[in-house]
Every structure is written in structure tokens, then in C-alpha cells.
Scaffold this motif. Structure first.
Motif, PDB file in Angstrom:
ATOM      1  N   GLY A  18      -7.042  20.007  47.762  1.00 38.58           N
ATOM      2  CA  GLY A  18      -6.736  21.407  48.047  1.00 38.58           C
ATOM      3  C   GLY A  18      -5.385  21.843  47.519  1.00 38.58           C
ATOM      4  N   VAL A  53      -6.192  22.729  44.103  1.00 37.67           N
ATOM      5  CA  VAL A  53      -7.386  23.573  43.941  1.00 37.67           C
ATOM      6  C   VAL A  53      -8.307  22.906  42.919  1.00 37.67           C
ATOM      7  N   ASN A  95      -7.826  25.640  37.020  1.00 34.93           N
ATOM      8  CA  ASN A  95      -8.747  26.029  38.082  1.00 34.93           C
ATOM      9  C   ASN A  95      -8.315  27.364  38.661  1.00 34.93           C
ATOM     10  N   SER A 134      -8.051  30.153  42.176  1.00 35.79           N
ATOM     11  CA  SER A 134      -8.005  30.329  43.624  1.00 35.79           C
ATOM     12  C   SER A 134      -7.622  31.768  43.936  1.00 35.79           C
ATOM     13  N   LYS A 154     -11.407  27.750  52.222  1.00 35.44           N
ATOM     14  CA  LYS A 154     -10.850  26.405  52.094  1.00 35.44           C
ATOM     15  C   LYS A 154      -9.819  26.086  53.181  1.00 35.44           C
ATOM     16  N   GLY A 199     -11.607  29.359  46.743  1.00 30.69           N
ATOM     17  CA  GLY A 199     -11.606  28.879  45.374  1.00 30.69           C
ATOM     18  C   GLY A 199     -11.718  30.041  44.402  1.00 30.69           C
ATOM     19  N   ASN A 237      -4.371  27.856  37.955  1.00 29.89           N
ATOM     20  CA  ASN A 237      -3.886  26.656  38.637  1.00 29.89           C
ATOM     21  C   ASN A 237      -4.151  25.444  37.753  1.00 29.89           C
TER      22      ASN A 237
END
Length: 481
Positions: free
Chosen positions: A202, A205, A324, A326, A362, A387, A424
Motif C-alpha cells: 500500500g 500503491v 501506478n 491512486s 484501500k 487505487g 506513483n
């Protein structure tokens, strides 16, 4: 909302002073004048830290920031009704000393705050059940068996297999990288992913089946090798005394603003860089600026096009780094809208299939309880994390989840969001080797640095900037044949 980085003043120094500089052999200005400055691309925490390091060493520099404020993702906003909203990190770990050291150097000691101990309650959402987070933990590692076995965060079989990690032989230290998922399954069992992934992956992410252990969690690999077990190693390693995390009374943006305010070199806002050369940069408007070295601190997806013409191999490697996404939804309420006491730090969401089928959320942080000064008295401020989904969908789901889990009555007073989709860094297996190839493909006077490469937290970015500055200075002082 106002005040994106702890101060409203937009600084733009010497904006017309760098055009038409010509460099002679040895990195000096024509005519035997002083050496050319080091050029820094990007005014986030990494770039500001690089500038500070150069300033401490008496090296001139020019910093170019494409936007109209400093700090990058580290943004704090103060609302007209008295809330403090963090767009990214709300605190940083003290086990990595670099951010706290720089904060002291720029005189921020009076702003230091820590998460509140009296509200240090955390839940773990499994299915529809809000479980108390297991006590006596060091990150995801239980420091005693009994309390972990009573926690219910996994099935009884899963909890026993988790603790049996103490009997799993260490993997031979071949230096080969592996994913977080492979490491967890190998040592703690497959069900342990449901508990460990929200706490570990987490932070990044990240997909646990792709996230590099060597890049993201080398400390657990080291415990396995030294003690034969992550649990035994964590229990044998004394806890650091004092707080684990730190923030600032005026928000994390205070940090970037304080560093920027102490910089006496040339800082140029609203100045995008188009191209990086071995001896300088070309700005988006066509101006060429020469320097003794270049430190590129912008994210990889911005850096790759800048490097493409002069450093095609490095550009290809930088461009191959993945990211990634988020989204964080910020919700403000009156305390009276909640039928229960909201004096808690928040909750983590299990990664098991049943829970994931119910929610895409999350985690939740209750900022008004976690850190002082984040909300007016009688109010609750929350951040709900998702996410890579559309912010409007995330907002609707966040409101539903707060109602479902905490029984809130009525709509939030207002909402805002931080959209980090595709922004990310994803440290995939083999990431450190990838970064090594990038460094090899660049000359020593040109460095890339920042969260895309060597760590996403504030301390990592500070260390990356200062390290890059030292390396570029060292390269400029090294005699050439």
C-alpha cells in the motif's frame, strides 16, 4: 483553498540572468570567469534538497521548475473554514534521518509534531468486520505470538502459518531479486498476503506480484539473512526510542516552503525544460543555459523525453520505468454527524477476495485525530484511499463507506481529492538493476534523482537530491584525460 506549499509567495529569482551563457573548456565561463552553475531540473523535494546541498558546498546553481510553486507532490492546502489538507504524505518516518536533518538545518524545529499517542487506534477491515489492529506490531511483524493469534486478521490456520515463519529456512543469498508476493508466500504463507499487502504494498500503491523486495523492503531481506527469520530478527532488534513518525504543525508543505525560503541561488518558476544536454539544458522557449552539471529530479515520465536526443539509451531505460495510480478523497464532517467517537488514526483494508469484492477502498486516515491542527474543534477530517479509479467514482464510494463503517449521518461539509493516477513509481522486480543501467548510460555530470528511482518517501527524496548534488560536484572536480 489556498497555500499549496506552506506559503503563498511565488519566488522567481534572476529569471533573465541566464541567457546566452557560453562555456569554455573545463566548465568555466568564457573569459576565465567563475565555473558555471549546476543546473537542477524540477523544484520538488529532491530538487530543493539538491540545491540546498550545493549551497552548503558553496556551489552556484540554477533551479528550473515548470510549475508555479515548489514542493512537487508535497502540497498542503488551508481551507477558509480552518481545515488543513494534505495532498500527499501527511508524515514521514524518522528511521531514515535525512528529512529530519534537513528540517533542522533550515530551522523548522518549532514546527515538529508527531502523531497523537492518545488517539493511536487502528482498525483492520476484514469482510464486514472492523477488527482491532493487532497490538505490539513492528510494521507487519508481530512481536508476540499470543496477541497476534487472538487478532482474527487471518483465519486460525493463516495466523499459525504466519507465525511459523520463524521455522522457515532462509533462502540462499544469491543477490537475485524477488517480488513482495513471492517473499511473503515463501516465508509467511499465501494467506498472509491478505494482511501484509495493505501494510507494505500500500505504501507503493503496487501490485505485490511485481513489487521489488530489494528496492522497496531490503530491511526484511537483511533480517532473513542475518537471523534466519523476519520475525526473530524483528524481535531481536530493539525498537527505536521516541516517535516513529514526524510531521509539521503547518503541514508537510511547510518543509518545502522552508527549504525554498533558505535558498539564495537562482530559482526559476514557470520555466519548463525541454531538453538536457551534456553541458546544459534547453528551455521550452528555446533559451539554452549552460552548466557544469545537470541534476534531473522530475518523475521518469517527464525526464525521458528531456533525455531522448542527447542520451537515447538512458531515455529508453528511464521511459521503461512504470508507474501506478491512486486517488485520495478528503471528506470534512461535523463531529456530531458521527454516532461514535472518531478518536482513531484510521483503518487498513484486508486484501482477501471477500473484502475486495465489497469495496475498492484501500485505507482510511482520520486526520483530525491523527495529527493536531488538521481540523477545527468539533469536526472530523478523513482521507479515503483508492487505487487507480476515476475521482468521481472514488468520492461516491468513499461517502458510502464512511456511512457503512462509521454510521455517519448526512453529507460531508465538503470534499476534495488528490489525483495521482499514473504518478506513483512502480518498483518492479529488478528495479535496482534498471536504475544501475540508467546511471551507466549517463555521463557522471548528468544525474537523474528522485522518487522514480531510489525511494518514494520524503527522507528518500531528500537523500536522493543531496546525493546527486555531491556526485555531480565530484564529477566536475575529477580531472579528465
Amino acid at each position: 483553498m489556498t497555500d499549496r506549499s506552506g506559503g503563498t509567495e511565488a519566488k522567481r529569482r534572476g529569471c533573465n540572468g541566464s541567457s546566452g551563457i557560453h562555456m569554455s573548456a573545463g566548465g568555466e565561463r568564457a573569459g576565465g570567469a567563475a565555473p558555471l552553475p549546476v543546473l537542477i531540473v524540477g523544484g520538488g523535494v529532491t530538487g530543493l534538497s539538491a540545491a540546498w546541498e550545493l549551497q552548503q558546498r558553496g556551489i552556484s546553481y540554477v533551479l528550473f521548475e515548470a510549475g508555479d510553486f515548489f514542493g512537487g507532490k508535497v502540497q498542503t492546502e488551508h481551507t477558509d473554514d480552518g481545515f488543513l489538507v494534505e495532498k500527499a504524505a501527511d508524515a514521514f518516518i524518522l528511521g531514515k534521518p535525512w528529512a529530519a536533518e534537513l528540517a533542522r538545518e533550515v530551522g523548522l524545529e518549532s514546527e515538529f509534531i508527531h502523531p497523537r499517542e492518545e488517539t493511536k487506534k487502528l482498525y483492520f477491515l476484514r469482510g464486514d468486520e472492523l477488527l482491532d489492529f493487532p497490538p505490539n506490531m513492528k510494521m507487519f511483524v508481530p512481536l508476540d505470538d499470543e496477541s497476534f493469534l487472538r487478532s482474527g486478521v487471518l483465519s486460525p490456520e493463516g495466523l499459525r502459518r504466519f507465525l511459523a515463519e520463524q521455522d522457515v529456512p532462509p533462502r540462499p543469498d544469491t543477490g537475485e531479486d524477488e517480488s513482495l508476493a513471492a517473499f511473503v508466500i515463501r516465508r509467511f504463507g499465501e494467506e498472509a498476503l491478505d494482511f501484509i499487502v495493505p501494510l507494505a504494498a500500500g505504501i507503493y500503491v503496487a501490485n505485490p506480484y511485481e513489487l521489488s523486495m530489494k528496492a522497496a523492503f531490503p530491511q526484511f531481506l537483511a533480517l532473513e539473512q542475518k537471523y534466519g527469520s523476519v520475525i526473530r530478527g524483528s524481535r531481536a532488534t530493539p525498537r527505536a526510542e521516541g516517535p516513529i513518525f514526524m510531521s509539521f504543525g503547518g503541514g508537510m508543505g511547510t518543509f518545502a516552503a522552508a527549504v525554498a525560503a533558505k535558498l539564495t541561488g537562482e530559482l526559476r518558476l514557470n520555466t519548463p525544460v525541454l531538453r538536457v544536454h551534456p553541458g546544459g539544458v534547453t528551455l521550452a522557449g528555446g533559451e539554452q543555459v549552460r552548466g557544469s552539471g545537470v541534476i534531473v529530479t522530475v518523475p521518469a515520465w517527464y525526464a525521458a523525453p528531456m533525455l531522448r536526443l542527447d542520451f537515447p539509451q538512458a531515455s529508453a531505460e528511464v521511459g521503461a520505468l512504470r508507474a501506478n495510480g491512486s486517488v485520495a478523497i478528503v471528506l470534512a464532517y461535523r463531529a456530531e454527524q458521527f454516532p461514535r467517537d472518531m478518536a482513531l488514526h484510521g483503518l487498513q483494508v484486508s486484501a482477501d477476495a471477500e473484502t475486495q469484492a465489497r469495496t475498492r477502498m484501500k485505507a482510511i486516515t482520520v486526520h483530525s485525530a491523527k495529527l493536531r491542527g488538521r481540523a477545527p474543534d468539533g469536526h472530523v477530517l478523513l482521507r479515503v484511499f483508492f487505487g487507480d479509479i476515476e475521482p468521481g467514482q472514488a468520492r461516491a464510494e468513499a461517502v458510502r463507506e464512511i456511512e457503512r463503517l462509521f454510521g455517519v449521518q448526512g453529507e460531508p461539509l465538503w470534499h476534495s481529492y488528490a489525483d495521482w493516477r499514473g504518478k506513483n513509481p512502480a518498483y518492479q522486480v529488478g528495479h535496482l538493476d534498471h536504475v544501475a543501467r540508467i546511471r551507466t548510460a549517463l555521463p557522471p555530470q548528468v544525474r537523474v534523482a528522485g522518487a522514480s528511482y531510489t525511494g518514494v518517501g520524503l527522507p528518500d527524496c531528500v537523500n536522493a537530491g543531496r546525493t546527486a548534488a555531491r556526485e555531480v560536484v565530484g564529477a566536475s572536480l575529477t580531472p579528465t584525460a
